[in-house]
Motif scaffolding. Structure first.
Motif: not given
Length: 127
Positions: A95-107
């Motif tokens: 379950n996510g918190a906010d559709e469209g927000s960053v879940f994970v990122a790298d360079a």
């Protein structure tokens, strides 16, 4: 960026999959928004029968590696691409918190929260 395969968190029911139960991966350029319940513009890039997977389906709490795609999916810098993973036996999601927000990122990329579907192209929630 080149995407060559996925891993999915398949439902424990996959241990009892019939010979027709499969895992499918779709993709489309740009956002999925407006296409959650519409297969138009989605490209089926992977369709494998669960019983034909060369790996064991590990069930709840474990990812199951899917086989490599026939053709890799390329994502150019500064562009968006959507993916949809569906299985006849079910796919667990977080379950996510906010559709469209960053879940994970790298360079190289960001993976954004999207929506979870209860069936192919049938909207049910944020993941």
């Amino acid at each position: 960026l080149e995407i060559t395969s996925f891993a999915a968190h398949l439902d424990d029911y996959a241990f009892n999959a019939t010979e027709l139960d499969s895992v499918r991966v779709y993709t489309r350029e740009g956002t999925y928004e407006g296409f959650e319940q519409n297969s138009s513009g989605w490209e089926l890039i992977h369709d494998v029968l669960i019983n034909d997977l060369d790996v064991d389906v590990d069930g709840y709490g474990n990812l199951t590696e899917l086989e490599d795609f026939v053709e890799p999916v390329f994502i150019c810098a500064g562009t968006n691409r959507s993916f949809f993973v569906y299985s006849d036996v079910g796919v667990y999601y977080t379950n996510g918190a906010d559709e469209g927000s960053v879940f994970v990122a790298d360079a190289a990329m960001e993976i954004l929260e999207g929506v979870g579907l209860s069936d192919e192209f049938n909207n049910t929630g944020i993941f």
